[in-house]
Design a protein around this motif. Sequence first.
Motif, PDB file in Angstrom:
ATOM      1  N   SER A   1       0.814  -1.223   0.000  1.00  0.00           N
ATOM      2  CA  SER A   1       0.000   0.000   0.000  1.00  0.00           C
ATOM      3  C   SER A   1       0.848   1.275   0.000  1.00  0.00           C
ATOM      4  N   CYS A   2       2.072   1.211   0.488  1.00  0.00           N
ATOM      5  CA  CYS A   2       2.893   2.441   0.480  1.00  0.00           C
ATOM      6  C   CYS A   2       4.159   2.273  -0.357  1.00  0.00           C
ATOM      7  N   HIS A   3       4.220   1.199  -1.115  1.00  0.00           N
ATOM      8  CA  HIS A   3       5.413   0.906  -1.922  1.00  0.00           C
ATOM      9  C   HIS A   3       5.780   2.062  -2.860  1.00  0.00           C
ATOM     10  N   ASP A   4       4.813   2.499  -3.667  1.00  0.00           N
ATOM     11  CA  ASP A   4       5.156   3.470  -4.717  1.00  0.00           C
ATOM     12  C   ASP A   4       5.566   4.815  -4.117  1.00  0.00           C
ATOM     13  N   GLU A   5       4.847   5.194  -3.072  1.00  0.00           N
ATOM     14  CA  GLU A   5       5.172   6.482  -2.434  1.00  0.00           C
ATOM     15  C   GLU A   5       6.579   6.435  -1.830  1.00  0.00           C
ATOM     16  N   LEU A   6       6.888   5.342  -1.160  1.00  0.00           N
ATOM     17  CA  LEU A   6       8.203   5.228  -0.535  1.00  0.00           C
ATOM     18  C   LEU A   6       9.309   5.216  -1.599  1.00  0.00           C
ATOM     19  N   VAL A   7       9.092   4.472  -2.664  1.00  0.00           N
ATOM     20  CA  VAL A   7      10.097   4.400  -3.726  1.00  0.00           C
ATOM     21  C   VAL A   7      10.370   5.796  -4.288  1.00  0.00           C
ATOM     22  N   ASP A   8       9.304   6.570  -4.517  1.00  0.00           N
ATOM     23  CA  ASP A   8       9.491   7.939  -5.040  1.00  0.00           C
ATOM     24  C   ASP A   8      10.316   8.776  -4.073  1.00  0.00           C
ATOM     25  N   ARG A   9      10.007   8.644  -2.777  1.00  0.00           N
ATOM     26  CA  ARG A   9      10.725   9.477  -1.807  1.00  0.00           C
ATOM     27  C   ARG A   9      12.191   9.069  -1.681  1.00  0.00           C
ATOM     28  N   ILE A  10      12.432   7.755  -1.727  1.00  0.00           N
ATOM     29  CA  ILE A  10      13.837   7.311  -1.625  1.00  0.00           C
ATOM     30  C   ILE A  10      14.607   7.773  -2.859  1.00  0.00           C
ATOM     31  N   ALA A  11      13.975   7.692  -4.029  1.00  0.00           N
ATOM     32  CA  ALA A  11      14.666   8.122  -5.256  1.00  0.00           C
ATOM     33  C   ALA A  11      15.049   9.593  -5.140  1.00  0.00           C
ATOM     34  N   GLU A  12      14.121  10.397  -4.630  1.00  0.00           N
ATOM     35  CA  GLU A  12      14.399  11.834  -4.487  1.00  0.00           C
ATOM     36  C   GLU A  12      15.596  12.061  -3.550  1.00  0.00           C
ATOM     37  N   MET A  13      15.594  11.331  -2.434  1.00  0.00           N
ATOM     38  CA  MET A  13      16.709  11.480  -1.478  1.00  0.00           C
ATOM     39  C   MET A  13      18.024  11.025  -2.119  1.00  0.00           C
ATOM     40  N   ALA A  14      17.996   9.870  -2.795  1.00  0.00           N
ATOM     41  CA  ALA A  14      19.228   9.321  -3.380  1.00  0.00           C
ATOM     42  C   ALA A  14      19.794  10.301  -4.414  1.00  0.00           C
ATOM     43  N   GLU A  15      18.898  10.892  -5.203  1.00  0.00           N
ATOM     44  CA  GLU A  15      19.357  11.811  -6.253  1.00  0.00           C
ATOM     45  C   GLU A  15      19.866  13.132  -5.672  1.00  0.00           C
ATOM     46  N   SER A  16      19.508  13.413  -4.418  1.00  0.00           N
ATOM     47  CA  SER A  16      19.964  14.669  -3.811  1.00  0.00           C
ATOM     48  C   SER A  16      21.385  14.545  -3.241  1.00  0.00           C
ATOM     49  N   LEU A  17      21.932  13.329  -3.170  1.00  0.00           N
ATOM     50  CA  LEU A  17      23.271  13.170  -2.594  1.00  0.00           C
ATOM     51  C   LEU A  17      24.322  13.559  -3.631  1.00  0.00           C
ATOM     52  N   SER A  18      25.257  14.407  -3.238  1.00  0.00           N
ATOM     53  CA  SER A  18      26.307  14.765  -4.196  1.00  0.00           C
ATOM     54  C   SER A  18      27.455  13.774  -4.044  1.00  0.00           C
ATOM     55  N   VAL A  19      27.854  13.167  -5.153  1.00  0.00           N
ATOM     56  CA  VAL A  19      28.887  12.133  -5.122  1.00  0.00           C
ATOM     57  C   VAL A  19      30.184  12.708  -5.676  1.00  0.00           C
ATOM     58  N   GLY A  20      31.257  12.590  -4.912  1.00  0.00           N
ATOM     59  CA  GLY A  20      32.543  13.116  -5.374  1.00  0.00           C
ATOM     60  C   GLY A  20      33.616  12.884  -4.330  1.00  0.00           C
ATOM     61  N   PRO A  21      34.827  13.400  -4.572  1.00  0.00           N
ATOM     62  CA  PRO A  21      35.949  13.121  -3.671  1.00  0.00           C
ATOM     63  C   PRO A  21      35.634  13.462  -2.215  1.00  0.00           C
ATOM     64  N   GLY A  22      35.872  12.498  -1.341  1.00  0.00           N
ATOM     65  CA  GLY A  22      35.578  12.669   0.080  1.00  0.00           C
ATOM     66  C   GLY A  22      36.322  13.834   0.695  1.00  0.00           C
ATOM     67  N   ILE A  23      37.513  14.116   0.172  1.00  0.00           N
ATOM     68  CA  ILE A  23      38.349  15.157   0.772  1.00  0.00           C
ATOM     69  C   ILE A  23      37.698  16.537   0.596  1.00  0.00           C
ATOM     70  N   ASP A  24      36.831  16.680  -0.419  1.00  0.00           N
ATOM     71  CA  ASP A  24      36.110  17.946  -0.621  1.00  0.00           C
ATOM     72  C   ASP A  24      34.805  17.979   0.165  1.00  0.00           C
ATOM     73  N   ARG A  25      34.507  16.925   0.866  1.00  0.00           N
ATOM     74  CA  ARG A  25      33.221  16.846   1.578  1.00  0.00           C
ATOM     75  C   ARG A  25      33.481  16.897   3.080  1.00  0.00           C
ATOM     76  N   ALA A  26      33.838  18.093   3.531  1.00  0.00           N
ATOM     77  CA  ALA A  26      34.230  18.263   4.926  1.00  0.00           C
ATOM     78  C   ALA A  26      33.029  18.401   5.841  1.00  0.00           C
ATOM     79  N   GLU A  27      31.943  18.913   5.292  1.00  0.00           N
ATOM     80  CA  GLU A  27      30.783  19.213   6.140  1.00  0.00           C
ATOM     81  C   GLU A  27      29.802  18.067   6.103  1.00  0.00           C
ATOM     82  N   PHE A  28      29.290  17.722   7.291  1.00  0.00           N
ATOM     83  CA  PHE A  28      28.212  16.760   7.433  1.00  0.00           C
ATOM     84  C   PHE A  28      27.114  17.134   6.445  1.00  0.00           C
ATOM     85  N   GLY A  29      26.681  16.206   5.624  1.00  0.00           N
ATOM     86  CA  GLY A  29      25.625  16.596   4.703  1.00  0.00           C
ATOM     87  C   GLY A  29      25.229  15.522   3.726  1.00  0.00           C
TER      88      GLY A  29
END
Length: 484
Positions: A297-325
């Motif tokens: 019953s909540c599968h599609d809604e949850l999948v949409d929300r997780i996709a949005e969160m996953a796409e919001s993560l910036s992926v790149g060199p850890g050394i440039d990612r000093a701030e919690f985020g």
Amino acid sequence: MTEINEFWQNYIDGEWVDGGAGRIAVTNPATGEVLAEHALADATDIDHAVQAARQVHLSGELRDLHPVDRSRILRAMGRHLLDHADEIAPVLTLEQGKPLWESRVEVHGAARYFEYFANQAEAVEGRSIPLGGRYFDFTVHEPHGVSAQIIPWNFPLELAARSLAPALAMGNACVVKSAELTPLSSAWLGRAAEAAGLPTGALNILCGYGREAGAALAGHPDVNQIVFTGSVPTGVSVAKAAALNIVPCVLELGGKSAAIVHEDADLDAFVDDVRWGIFLNAGQVCSAMSRVIVHESCHDELVDRIAEMAESLSVGPGIDRAEFGANMGAMVGELQRDRVELMVTEAISDGANLATGGRRPKDHIGAFYQPTMLTEVTQEMKIARTEIFGPVLSVLGFRDDDEAIEIANATQYGLVGGVFTSDLDRATAAAKRLRAGQVFVNEWYAGGVETPFGGWGKSGYGREKGREALLNYVQTKNIAIRRR
Ligand code: ADP
């Protein structure tokens, strides 16, 4: 740019030394460039380290200390790590790939093990057993002697601290074999031991290949106890080596852990749990939430929300990612990234749907992989049953509570599990039925150094963390005295 030493040595019997097997290049997974070289131990180096540890054990220098003195040494070791967090964290990020802020969290986590087990050093007591008037009987807990600790590359500092701190607290001398991909940050454990006044030889740290130095350590006849964290096949080799010498062994071997999400769960909070559960350390966590089992019953809604969160993560060199985020670093290396990529490709050809991610980010050359979610995964697929050790979430659906538990328990592992619901009865029923060493209700990773951790099934045996961990590092001796 962080400047780091070009060459790092092993630490044996209080000396920083070269390796009998030469040197190994340590690579920065974010760039593919060589960061530094590390001494590579051979079986002779391992033997020297074990003999040094054995001598410390036999001399009583560590074993016979008042527990409060061991406690103070451990506290000082933890303090040393914290005092040097700004130096350690960049090195950890450069060798392992994780964001700089995650490395800082790891240094604090490592220090916390020293603090917690320093507190426990004085708390382990025997008991007196009544045997009638003519006897006085009591138990004492004694250290095993030499503790061999084989460390993986995902949390090199924290996982070394996880076994080192309780082993030393109980008076064992230790030989640590660091992972060949990530040996650099463990140097600070040796420096912490020196700064804290740990007896010379009570801690030895060597980098070497698993099949050579690791196997030599696991099979050494003067090792009295073994702790191993890593893959199932290597765990089997270590357990066989332990069996041949009849020594106890703790195995922590990973999992395919599931979160069950009911229709009455707080989905906002759960999406945050997914962020940590599968994307922390790019999913290279034994207790990662690699499966979500969600009510239809909540599968599609949850999948949409997780996709949005996953796409919001910036992926790149850890050394440039000093701030919690909202960010993720490189995986530990290209081999690991390629293995994950292949598993995703196979899952898609088995019928899974790629809901987000599934690619290498275009703008970076290192061992990067996008936060990924697969839906329409079924229990029969390999992806649903095999540990992935990368930033890849598999989503499966369920219709009723029994089916959810059945899917959650359908792997050969059993490290952790979670249930997300506002119904207390449902949560407690699931907590009892989940086949796992640790159950999280409404918060993935709830717990800490204080809570026992370890697996069922192929996730291993023995418990680390918490007071249970202390039992790995002591033998019980019964002393019976007859009055004449
Ligand atoms: P991975 O394949 O991801 O590196 P492993 O489980 O093989 O995972 O490695 C975990 C740790 O075990 C590392 O320190 C590695 O060097 C060590 N290791 C690998 N093979 C052996 C072995 N045969 N005996 C003892 N240790 C080993």
